[in-house]
Design a protein around this motif. Sequence first.
Motif, mmCIF file in Angstrom:
data_model
loop_
_atom_site.group_PDB
_atom_site.id
_atom_site.type_symbol
_atom_site.label_atom_id
_atom_site.label_comp_id
_atom_site.label_asym_id
_atom_site.label_seq_id
_atom_site.Cartn_x
_atom_site.Cartn_y
_atom_site.Cartn_z
ATOM 1 N N SER B 286 7.021 58.493 -10.314
ATOM 2 C CA SER B 286 7.057 57.109 -9.828
ATOM 3 C C SER B 286 5.939 56.819 -8.840
ATOM 4 C CB SER B 286 8.408 56.835 -9.165
ATOM 5 O OG SER B 286 8.616 57.766 -8.112
ATOM 6 N N LEU B 287 5.569 57.821 -8.050
ATOM 7 C CA LEU B 287 4.574 57.557 -6.990
ATOM 8 C C LEU B 287 3.210 57.153 -7.555
ATOM 9 C CD1 LEU B 287 4.289 57.417 -3.958
ATOM 10 C CD2 LEU B 287 3.603 59.824 -3.967
ATOM 11 N N PRO B 288 2.574 57.976 -8.401
ATOM 12 C CA PRO B 288 1.299 57.522 -8.963
ATOM 13 C C PRO B 288 1.431 56.252 -9.802
ATOM 14 C CG PRO B 288 2.028 59.562 -10.030
ATOM 15 C CD PRO B 288 2.908 59.348 -8.834
ATOM 16 N N ILE B 289 2.556 56.084 -10.452
ATOM 17 C CA ILE B 289 2.706 54.872 -11.278
ATOM 18 C C ILE B 289 2.760 53.627 -10.389
ATOM 19 C CG2 ILE B 289 4.183 53.637 -12.911
ATOM 20 C CD1 ILE B 289 4.994 56.284 -14.118
ATOM 21 N N LYS B 290 3.515 53.734 -9.296
ATOM 22 C CA LYS B 290 3.623 52.559 -8.400
ATOM 23 C C LYS B 290 2.259 52.205 -7.824
ATOM 24 C CE LYS B 290 8.426 53.061 -6.922
ATOM 25 N NZ LYS B 290 9.300 53.546 -5.853
ATOM 26 N N VAL B 291 1.538 53.217 -7.386
ATOM 27 C CA VAL B 291 0.202 52.948 -6.824
ATOM 28 C C VAL B 291 -0.690 52.354 -7.912
ATOM 29 C CG1 VAL B 291 -1.846 53.999 -5.790
ATOM 30 C CG2 VAL B 291 0.436 54.734 -5.076
ATOM 31 N N GLY B 292 -0.622 52.935 -9.098
ATOM 32 C CA GLY B 292 -1.412 52.422 -10.214
ATOM 33 C C GLY B 292 -1.070 50.973 -10.530
ATOM 34 N N ILE B 293 0.214 50.654 -10.485
ATOM 35 C CA ILE B 293 0.656 49.285 -10.772
ATOM 36 C C ILE B 293 0.074 48.308 -9.745
ATOM 37 C CG2 ILE B 293 2.688 47.769 -10.666
ATOM 38 C CD1 ILE B 293 4.257 50.007 -12.108
ATOM 39 N N ARG B 294 0.098 48.714 -8.468
ATOM 40 C CA ARG B 294 -0.453 47.822 -7.428
ATOM 41 C C ARG B 294 -1.934 47.586 -7.680
ATOM 42 N NH1 ARG B 294 3.359 50.521 -3.852
ATOM 43 N NH2 ARG B 294 1.787 51.964 -3.046
ATOM 44 N N ASN B 295 -2.635 48.678 -8.049
ATOM 45 C CA ASN B 295 -4.067 48.521 -8.322
ATOM 46 C C ASN B 295 -4.295 47.609 -9.521
ATOM 47 O OD1 ASN B 295 -4.491 50.288 -6.250
ATOM 48 N ND2 ASN B 295 -4.955 52.061 -7.556
ATOM 49 N N MET B 296 -3.499 47.792 -10.554
ATOM 50 C CA MET B 296 -3.691 46.985 -11.769
ATOM 51 C C MET B 296 -3.355 45.530 -11.503
ATOM 52 S SD MET B 296 -2.495 49.411 -14.938
ATOM 53 C CE MET B 296 -1.135 50.269 -14.199
ATOM 54 N N ARG B 297 -2.323 45.317 -10.706
ATOM 55 C CA ARG B 297 -1.943 43.927 -10.400
ATOM 56 C C ARG B 297 -3.054 43.238 -9.612
ATOM 57 N NH1 ARG B 297 3.247 41.561 -11.207
ATOM 58 N NH2 ARG B 297 4.434 42.976 -12.556
ATOM 59 N N ALA B 298 -3.742 44.038 -8.779
ATOM 60 C CA ALA B 298 -4.869 43.466 -8.043
ATOM 61 C C ALA B 298 -5.950 43.010 -9.026
ATOM 62 C CB ALA B 298 -5.424 44.496 -7.069
ATOM 63 N N GLY B 300 -5.107 41.758 -11.895
ATOM 64 C CA GLY B 300 -4.493 40.714 -12.714
ATOM 65 C C GLY B 300 -3.649 41.219 -13.871
ATOM 66 N N LYS B 301 -3.420 42.521 -13.908
ATOM 67 C CA LYS B 301 -2.617 43.054 -15.012
ATOM 68 C C LYS B 301 -1.167 43.203 -14.551
ATOM 69 C CE LYS B 301 -6.142 45.719 -17.381
ATOM 70 N NZ LYS B 301 -6.607 47.083 -17.676
ATOM 71 N N LYS B 302 -0.264 42.503 -15.266
ATOM 72 C CA LYS B 302 1.138 42.503 -14.838
ATOM 73 C C LYS B 302 1.871 43.706 -15.445
ATOM 74 C CE LYS B 302 1.472 37.584 -14.079
ATOM 75 N NZ LYS B 302 1.934 36.299 -14.656
ATOM 76 N N VAL B 303 1.961 44.759 -14.648
ATOM 77 C CA VAL B 303 2.622 45.993 -15.072
ATOM 78 C C VAL B 303 3.797 46.255 -14.140
ATOM 79 C CG1 VAL B 303 2.297 48.455 -15.564
ATOM 80 C CG2 VAL B 303 0.383 46.876 -15.833
ATOM 81 N N GLY B 304 4.863 46.793 -14.677
ATOM 82 C CA GLY B 304 6.028 47.153 -13.864
ATOM 83 C C GLY B 304 6.503 48.562 -14.220
ATOM 84 N N LEU B 305 7.444 49.066 -13.405
ATOM 85 C CA LEU B 305 7.974 50.415 -13.636
ATOM 86 C C LEU B 305 9.497 50.385 -13.695
ATOM 87 C CD1 LEU B 305 7.983 53.619 -13.558
ATOM 88 C CD2 LEU B 305 8.030 53.392 -11.075
#
Lengths: 402, 408
Positions: B286-298, B300-305
């Motif tokens: 979950s940790l790398p995914i959450k960080v990755g999601i924040r980066n992707m959202r920055a 403009g990519k809407k990703v969730g976990l």
Amino acid sequence: MAALIVEVVYRGIFQKNLAARIARGIVLSARKSGRWGIAFGRYGDSPQRNGIPAKDFAIVADTKEELEQNMARYEPKHTDVTIVLDDTLGKGVESWAWYGLQPINKLTVAGGTVLMTSLRSFDDLLKDIHKKDEPYTLALIRAKASFSGLWVYREDHTEVRMLGALARVAPQFLTLDGVCEAIREMEWGSDLKVASARKAFDRLETRPVRITEGNPEVPYSFEMPKWWEMREGVTIPAIPVGKPKEAGKGYVPERNPYFKKYTTRTMRPVIDFDTCVKCNLCWISCPDSCFDVMPDGTFDANMEACCGCGVCEAVCPVEHCITMVNESAFDDNASQWEAWRRDKGAYKTWLVDTIGNKKVTVRSHGFRFRGQYEEELKQDLDAGGVEITAGIPGENAAHKTL
Amino acid sequence: MAVTTAAPAASDEKELLISGSEAVAEALALADIDVVTAYPIRPYDTVMQAIAKKIANGQLVAEYIVAEGEHSQFEIVKHASTVGARVFCGSSGVGWAYAMECLVVTPPLRVPMLALVGNRALDDPGAFGVEHNDALFVRDLGWMLCWIDSSQEALDTTLIGYRVAEDRRVFLPLALSADGAFLTHSQALTLVPPREKVDRFLPRYDRGDLLLHPDNPITVAPQANEDWVIEIRRQNDEAMKRAYGVIEEAYADFRRVFGRGPENPWFEEYMTDDAEVILVGMGTISLPIKVGIRNMRARGKKVGLVRLRWFRPFPTERLVAALSGARAIGVIDRDYSFGSPFASGVVANEVRAAMYNAERRPPLLSFISGLGGREVTLEDVDKAADMCFAAAASGKSDTKTHWLGVRE
């Protein structure tokens, strides 16, 4: 389209190879007249324990399709022929599963045949075999039960005798010539065995059994609980503590009312209460806790719980105090101690007669000395492969100290 | 992003810097366990050391039995539990495998033991890093399986775990899975509640009519044949079904007593409300995914976990509801299932099966990553999400399983 369904009811361990070979022989014999077939045993751990009633099956059919139709069950629900390899199984069968007591002819169809090895008379056997509400035929091959051991097979021709007899019972599926041809080709086949099969064909005795005939006892039965009625955690209540026999004396343990196991028995202990020294050895040694302690301190083997293993006879230090006697000598499970208490003189007379009768005290199963198998086998063959030897009586007598 | 510089607010909970394993040991002391068995294997051994220290320090009174192997270790607690003891046990990797015979008999005997599986790659090759295949051994057998991803969750879920397992409606064992190294050996700030609160939440273990005791004479585990076995399996099935409601109750009560804990016991949803692509995983991935999601959202990519906690019982309906709105789903397994459908990981195949009856089935992609404890990188997460966006655009599931971070 037709099929022949045969069950072979046998005693666990002692007859497991015999039963399997008969089932195979049925299929191989029927194959000689172009039939299809399968031979199979009901799998379980417990049947491979001494004496527990168990079953093998053979199904032969005209077509593969009809064979499959009959194979698509764990075991057949009805049989055209019920082969019984020990006449004491006539008292009924309680298998390892909890089905209650099943009459030996339960699966036999109306007009079917119960084919048994026995030296007893038809009428005597019908005291044991339960009544059936359909007529059938009782067929007998005159021979003692063929018992062997765990890893050995007693090559006494019982197998081929049953095949020869079956050719007479179901000639539309097994011709005598087909049986003989199959016997010659089978493992350990020989012309001597073929001769035994032909003799059995000729000597088969049959008697129609009417619906009024047989043991009127209603076999015990019960309903199995639903999954939500059962205790969880694979737990069962412990057997409660037992009670005194009477007037605060003696001890009778509580026993499982649903699983009695006495149809495992081929011989039962007969006890001389007059010579019992109350040493407790039978009571301690019995693996089934079958002994009830009587108010006078003697021990009565409870015949609903006794499996007939004979350990009590082996450990008893008193000569002729406990003697194993063949089940065929008994019609019920009544208490010996009560009979002794009622009339000690009559009991003594009966006891002396019974344990003095070599026909019923000969050990029915097991091997008792090195070389016994070879000796008995030789006798069989010398006698032309027809008669079966009687066994060895009283083998425990030499070890008694009192 | 707001930065908190103030000291933590005063609370009746102590804040400790402890690892996931130490957090479990804290919870075990609070739960006042009676019997614990131990046999060392990394990374589970960290919890056994932490419990030993608790006992040595006088913070816990319990029988601490060092067994001669995992087989005995699990057998001892099984028996202790049948006589009414609250028990704890655990292992890792091949140690867990060595205990397999005892693990198999625990659910049918309805033994509510709690075990910590410090997830570890199975030998060979001898390796210490995390893979989830060890705990997954027991997925079909009546064990409840739960994955945690923080020290706090380790502590809380241990308490919740006893509450659920020891509920008379359930009486099933629970294997709590903690990723080796990432959780077992990482110390984080963790709130430890006072004993009074725990006592309000966790009742005594009452085995009732299944208690093995002279006053309740029973036989446990007699031989049974085909005339009993299917009924016994059906009982187990029902217990696992009842666990759904009991788990919901336990989490609700945990929130009431402790004032914290998730609304949704079954899985954590991170930024899924508007997510077009939802990634699914278990444990500390979950940790790398959450960080990755924040980066992707920055970008403009809407990703969730969706981070699954409870794998058994599997939250089929809630998971389907959470996932069926996405345009694509990507399941990242830290395990393998060679020869399985699409050669996917275990979680991907479970999610696929769960989605089969859904009204709307988004494309589902399967990824295998982080085996043997290898880091799941932000690049891996980006790559997975990008492939999911491509699948969303095409509207088609990819039948290939993608290995992330493998040298090729």
